[in-house]
Design an enzyme around this catalytic site. Sequence first.
Site, PDB file in Angstrom:
ATOM      1  N   LYS A  43     -49.263  -8.782  13.261  1.00 18.38           N
ATOM      2  CA  LYS A  43     -48.693  -7.475  13.590  1.00 18.38           C
ATOM      3  C   LYS A  43     -49.383  -6.867  14.808  1.00 18.38           C
ATOM      4  CE  LYS A  43     -47.540  -6.266   8.802  1.00 18.38           C
ATOM      5  NZ  LYS A  43     -47.766  -5.278   7.711  1.00 18.38           N
TER       6      LYS A  43
ATOM      7  N   CYS B  58     -42.554 -11.906   7.683  1.00 16.32           N
ATOM      8  CA  CYS B  58     -42.050 -12.275   9.018  1.00 16.32           C
ATOM      9  C   CYS B  58     -42.865 -13.392   9.651  1.00 16.32           C
ATOM     10  CB  CYS B  58     -42.046 -11.048   9.936  1.00 16.32           C
ATOM     11  SG  CYS B  58     -40.993  -9.700   9.362  1.00 16.32           S
TER      12      CYS B  58
ATOM     13  N   CYS C  33     -35.257  -2.642   6.016  1.00 12.99           N
ATOM     14  CA  CYS C  33     -34.660  -3.460   7.079  1.00 12.99           C
ATOM     15  C   CYS C  33     -35.117  -4.910   7.003  1.00 12.99           C
ATOM     16  CB  CYS C  33     -35.007  -2.883   8.446  1.00 12.99           C
ATOM     17  SG  CYS C  33     -34.389  -1.208   8.741  1.00 12.99           S
TER      18      CYS C  33
ATOM     19  N   HIS D   7     -45.345  -2.091  11.680  1.00 19.97           N
ATOM     20  CA  HIS D   7     -45.340  -2.162  10.225  1.00 19.97           C
ATOM     21  C   HIS D   7     -44.050  -2.844   9.760  1.00 19.97           C
ATOM     22  CE1 HIS D   7     -48.844   0.524   9.805  1.00 19.97           C
ATOM     23  NE2 HIS D   7     -48.318   1.160  10.826  1.00 19.97           N
ATOM     24  N   HIS D   8     -44.123  -3.424   8.590  1.00 23.87           N
ATOM     25  CA  HIS D   8     -42.944  -4.089   8.020  1.00 23.87           C
ATOM     26  C   HIS D   8     -42.127  -3.079   7.232  1.00 23.87           C
ATOM     27  CE1 HIS D   8     -40.660  -7.599   6.592  1.00 23.87           C
ATOM     28  NE2 HIS D   8     -40.539  -6.916   5.453  1.00 23.87           N
ATOM     29  N   CYS D   9     -40.833  -3.043   7.501  1.00 25.14           N
ATOM     30  CA  CYS D   9     -39.927  -2.150   6.786  1.00 25.14           C
ATOM     31  C   CYS D   9     -39.249  -2.947   5.675  1.00 25.14           C
ATOM     32  CB  CYS D   9     -38.881  -1.556   7.725  1.00 25.14           C
ATOM     33  SG  CYS D   9     -37.655  -0.533   6.886  1.00 25.14           S
ATOM     34  N   SER D  10     -39.461  -2.527   4.452  1.00 27.12           N
ATOM     35  CA  SER D  10     -38.871  -3.240   3.323  1.00 27.12           C
ATOM     36  C   SER D  10     -37.356  -3.054   3.273  1.00 27.12           C
ATOM     37  CB  SER D  10     -39.494  -2.751   2.016  1.00 27.12           C
ATOM     38  OG  SER D  10     -39.336  -1.350   1.871  1.00 27.12           O
TER      39      SER D  10
ATOM     40  N   CYS E 143     -35.400   6.148   7.965  1.00 28.44           N
ATOM     41  CA  CYS E 143     -34.657   7.377   7.697  1.00 28.44           C
ATOM     42  C   CYS E 143     -33.349   7.055   6.971  1.00 28.44           C
ATOM     43  CB  CYS E 143     -34.360   8.112   9.004  1.00 28.44           C
ATOM     44  SG  CYS E 143     -33.504   9.687   8.774  1.00 28.44           S
TER      45      CYS E 143
ATOM     46  N   CYS F  37     -48.156 -10.360   8.694  1.00 26.25           N
ATOM     47  CA  CYS F  37     -46.998 -10.165   7.836  1.00 26.25           C
ATOM     48  C   CYS F  37     -46.561 -11.516   7.282  1.00 26.25           C
ATOM     49  CB  CYS F  37     -45.852  -9.510   8.617  1.00 26.25           C
ATOM     50  SG  CYS F  37     -44.360  -9.249   7.629  1.00 26.25           S
TER      51      CYS F  37
END
Length: 317
Positions: free
Chosen positions: A84, A80, A94, A89-92, A105, A77
């Site tokens: 990984k 970050c 958060c 996985h990277h959350c765009s 969600c 990543c």
Amino acid sequence: VVYLVVFHLSFVMFVWSYWKTIFTSPASPSNEFCLSKADKEQYEKEERPESQQEILRRAAKDLPIYTTTASRAIRYCDRCQLIKPDRCHHCSACDICVLKMDHHCPWVNNCVGFSNYKFFLLFLMYSLLYCLFVAATVLQYFIKFWTNELPDTHAPHAKFHVLFLFFVAAMFFISILSLFSYHCWLVGKNRSTIETFRAPTFRNGPDKNGFSLGCSKNLREVFGDEKKYWLLPIFTSLGDGCNFPTRLVIMDPEQLTVSSQNEPAKSSGANQSFPPRPLSESQNRLLASDSQWVESGPEEENVKSGAKKHIIVSLES
């Protein structure tokens, strides 16, 4: 009295699970997956992808990583600046890497992953029961409304409120039921929503069942070993979220029949099987030299019929 007890209990569990789902912070990878200062500086200086991958391979050789990208590259990543872990996985939304990320969600304004996946499942279950309870209690008044047996009260529009309440509860019940059923299926297969659409890539290629250890073990991996805590929104999931048992290392009797039919046997020699070590203590087999692992097909298994076959039955917590 029973009605009030059931109503308040279901409501309390619903609110508790919803609260835990929202306010439990998504778990991120530990510091061991971050590049050292020297490796990070060297990685940023390199312009060739091949040289960057070599740096990542050297840094990841002792990490419990079993998956790569579809192009066989180390999952890194840039945002970050860390390697990984499997299922991370990277959350765009958060803007962090989330361990065992399932999805982001918008209804709870939070990422659903390793730290709160159990809470999310309980939230769906108690929401389902709550909607069912409301719809069932209003059903008799709903029937009287259509048969014109519902008497007028001091509030002339009360019967329309009953109609609205029943339809809302019924519609939410149907929609949540489909979502809850889908996630129950995911738990039984030990997959995340992301892995359903994009299978993780192991040494032998993409394998959507690579993390499945059998239905019972998959269930315990999410809810824990103590069944008395399964229905309570408290964290009891097994593991640390950074490494997971895989069928490539740990075979389960429930998977034996399926594995023997669908996948070629994997061994490191005629009389050697996978090393009987827990996943957390195993070195990165994926990044090891090709000579350590030899993949054999069904024809080769006939030649190696005299080889010893060891089935390791364990679930790393």
